[in-house]
Design a protein around this motif. Structure first.
Motif, PDB file in Angstrom:
ATOM      1  N   GLY A 157      61.856  57.154  42.561  1.00  0.00           N
ATOM      2  CA  GLY A 157      60.166  57.353  41.969  1.00  0.00           C
ATOM      3  C   GLY A 157      59.480  56.755  43.229  1.00  0.00           C
ATOM      4  O   GLY A 157      58.121  56.363  42.759  1.00  0.00           O
ATOM      5  N   CYS A 158      59.996  56.673  44.389  1.00  0.00           N
ATOM      6  CA  CYS A 158      58.753  55.557  44.950  1.00  0.00           C
ATOM      7  C   CYS A 158      58.315  56.515  45.810  1.00  0.00           C
ATOM      8  O   CYS A 158      58.820  57.277  46.807  1.00  0.00           O
ATOM      9  N   SER A 159      57.157  56.858  45.459  1.00  0.00           N
ATOM     10  CA  SER A 159      56.294  57.922  45.786  1.00  0.00           C
ATOM     11  C   SER A 159      55.183  57.322  46.816  1.00  0.00           C
ATOM     12  O   SER A 159      54.622  56.520  46.679  1.00  0.00           O
ATOM     13  N   LYS A 160      54.835  58.250  48.330  1.00  0.00           N
ATOM     14  CA  LYS A 160      53.485  57.788  48.689  1.00  0.00           C
ATOM     15  C   LYS A 160      52.701  58.329  48.129  1.00  0.00           C
ATOM     16  O   LYS A 160      52.502  59.159  48.175  1.00  0.00           O
TER      17      LYS A 160
ATOM     18  N   LEU B 166      49.225  59.777  44.149  1.00  0.00           N
ATOM     19  CA  LEU B 166      51.219  60.187  44.122  1.00  0.00           C
ATOM     20  C   LEU B 166      50.866  60.936  43.136  1.00  0.00           C
ATOM     21  O   LEU B 166      50.390  62.526  43.099  1.00  0.00           O
ATOM     22  N   PRO B 167      51.947  61.712  44.890  1.00  0.00           N
ATOM     23  CA  PRO B 167      52.688  63.364  44.637  1.00  0.00           C
ATOM     24  C   PRO B 167      53.184  63.747  42.446  1.00  0.00           C
ATOM     25  O   PRO B 167      53.921  62.854  42.155  1.00  0.00           O
ATOM     26  N   VAL B 168      52.483  64.496  42.546  1.00  0.00           N
ATOM     27  CA  VAL B 168      52.817  64.847  40.861  1.00  0.00           C
ATOM     28  C   VAL B 168      53.218  66.131  41.065  1.00  0.00           C
ATOM     29  O   VAL B 168      53.490  67.252  41.472  1.00  0.00           O
ATOM     30  N   PHE B 169      54.504  66.870  39.518  1.00  0.00           N
ATOM     31  CA  PHE B 169      55.585  67.662  39.558  1.00  0.00           C
ATOM     32  C   PHE B 169      54.916  67.999  38.598  1.00  0.00           C
ATOM     33  O   PHE B 169      55.178  67.525  37.235  1.00  0.00           O
TER      34      PHE B 169
ATOM     35  N   ASP C 279      60.585  56.280  36.360  1.00  0.00           N
ATOM     36  CA  ASP C 279      60.566  56.395  34.501  1.00  0.00           C
ATOM     37  C   ASP C 279      59.357  55.594  34.517  1.00  0.00           C
ATOM     38  O   ASP C 279      58.524  54.600  34.531  1.00  0.00           O
ATOM     39  N   PHE C 280      59.454  56.280  33.201  1.00  0.00           N
ATOM     40  CA  PHE C 280      58.009  55.877  32.514  1.00  0.00           C
ATOM     41  C   PHE C 280      57.949  55.334  30.846  1.00  0.00           C
ATOM     42  O   PHE C 280      59.149  55.502  29.710  1.00  0.00           O
ATOM     43  N   LEU C 281      57.656  54.674  29.999  1.00  0.00           N
ATOM     44  CA  LEU C 281      57.227  53.938  28.552  1.00  0.00           C
ATOM     45  C   LEU C 281      56.173  54.864  28.102  1.00  0.00           C
ATOM     46  O   LEU C 281      55.400  55.541  28.659  1.00  0.00           O
ATOM     47  N   VAL C 282      56.781  55.312  26.851  1.00  0.00           N
ATOM     48  CA  VAL C 282      55.552  56.558  26.460  1.00  0.00           C
ATOM     49  C   VAL C 282      55.306  56.363  24.812  1.00  0.00           C
ATOM     50  O   VAL C 282      56.012  55.248  24.528  1.00  0.00           O
ATOM     51  N   ALA C 283      54.004  56.686  24.937  1.00  0.00           N
ATOM     52  CA  ALA C 283      53.610  56.336  23.638  1.00  0.00           C
ATOM     53  C   ALA C 283      52.910  57.573  22.747  1.00  0.00           C
ATOM     54  O   ALA C 283      52.852  58.796  23.493  1.00  0.00           O
ATOM     55  N   ILE C 284      53.284  58.402  21.476  1.00  0.00           N
ATOM     56  CA  ILE C 284      53.054  59.281  21.075  1.00  0.00           C
ATOM     57  C   ILE C 284      51.815  58.697  19.631  1.00  0.00           C
ATOM     58  O   ILE C 284      51.989  57.584  18.773  1.00  0.00           O
ATOM     59  N   THR C 285      50.551  59.752  19.876  1.00  0.00           N
ATOM     60  CA  THR C 285      49.851  59.673  18.710  1.00  0.00           C
ATOM     61  C   THR C 285      49.575  61.141  17.790  1.00  0.00           C
ATOM     62  O   THR C 285      49.932  61.683  18.914  1.00  0.00           O
TER      63      THR C 285
ATOM     64  N   THR D 133      56.049  50.924  41.029  1.00  0.00           N
ATOM     65  CA  THR D 133      55.337  51.783  41.885  1.00  0.00           C
ATOM     66  C   THR D 133      54.367  52.951  41.070  1.00  0.00           C
ATOM     67  O   THR D 133      53.228  53.667  41.584  1.00  0.00           O
ATOM     68  N   LEU D 134      54.949  53.157  40.461  1.00  0.00           N
ATOM     69  CA  LEU D 134      53.932  53.742  38.876  1.00  0.00           C
ATOM     70  C   LEU D 134      52.657  53.337  38.300  1.00  0.00           C
ATOM     71  O   LEU D 134      52.126  53.670  37.456  1.00  0.00           O
ATOM     72  N   GLN D 135      52.932  51.823  38.910  1.00  0.00           N
ATOM     73  CA  GLN D 135      51.409  50.733  38.275  1.00  0.00           C
ATOM     74  C   GLN D 135      50.673  50.607  39.049  1.00  0.00           C
ATOM     75  O   GLN D 135      50.663  50.976  39.952  1.00  0.00           O
ATOM     76  N   GLY D 136      49.449  50.453  38.670  1.00  0.00           N
ATOM     77  CA  GLY D 136      48.464  49.582  39.727  1.00  0.00           C
ATOM     78  C   GLY D 136      46.623  50.953  39.685  1.00  0.00           C
ATOM     79  O   GLY D 136      47.118  51.982  38.512  1.00  0.00           O
TER      80      GLY D 136
END
Length: 147
Positions: free
Chosen positions: A19-22, A29-32, A92-98, A58-61
């Motif tokens: 998960g180290c994407s430039k 960030l590159p997405v898939f 890696d992600f934490l997930v929220a669902i409503t 890497t996935l914050q900010g």
């Protein structure tokens, strides 16, 4: 190259493969393409709002997207980071669902806020207990089966 430098380079390469994407030149960030499904006691959940929050630095900010989606009638979703259905960055992600209630017919007051039919059980990624790992290249996430 001495052994300690070789070890450091190997560790960095290993960390970046998870998960180290430039960012691209435009700062994205590159997405898939990434999809998934939400069920409740095995039945599809339509209209659920799924949000992924980066669990690593890497996935914050400010340049990191917050991938989101809304489930269809079959409980299926395709994540969006920048553009419709473009996916999510690897990592890696934490997930929220409503699950917002359907608004009543007619004019709604400005202060109207839809109730979460899941009663806030999954609305906070830090306490929802839901996690997701988006692989390099994207794909389908395991089903989120809500209790």
């Amino acid at each position: 190259m001495n052994a300690s430098r070789l070890l450091a380079a190997a560790l960095l390469a290993s960390a970046c493969s998870q998960g180290c994407s430039k960012p691209t030149p435009d700062g994205r960030l590159p997405v898939f393409p990434t999809s998934g499904k939400v069920t409740r006691a095995g039945a599809p959940v339509a209209g659920a709002r799924v949000t992924l929050y980066g669990a690593t630095e890497t996935l914050q900010g400010p340049s990191a997207p917050i991938p989101t989606a809304t489930t269809d009638a079959d409980g299926a979703f395709e994540l969006r980071s920048y553009d419709p259905n473009d996916g999510a960055p690897a990592g890696d992600f934490l997930v929220a669902i409503t699950l917002p209630e359907q608004p009543p017919e007619g004019d709604l007051p400005e202060e109207y806020v839809a109730k979460d039919l899941l009663r806030g059980k999954y609305d906070n990624p830090d306490r929802s207990g839901l996690k997701a790992a988006v692989p390099e290249g994207g794909g389908e996430l395991p089903t989120f089966d809500l209790k």
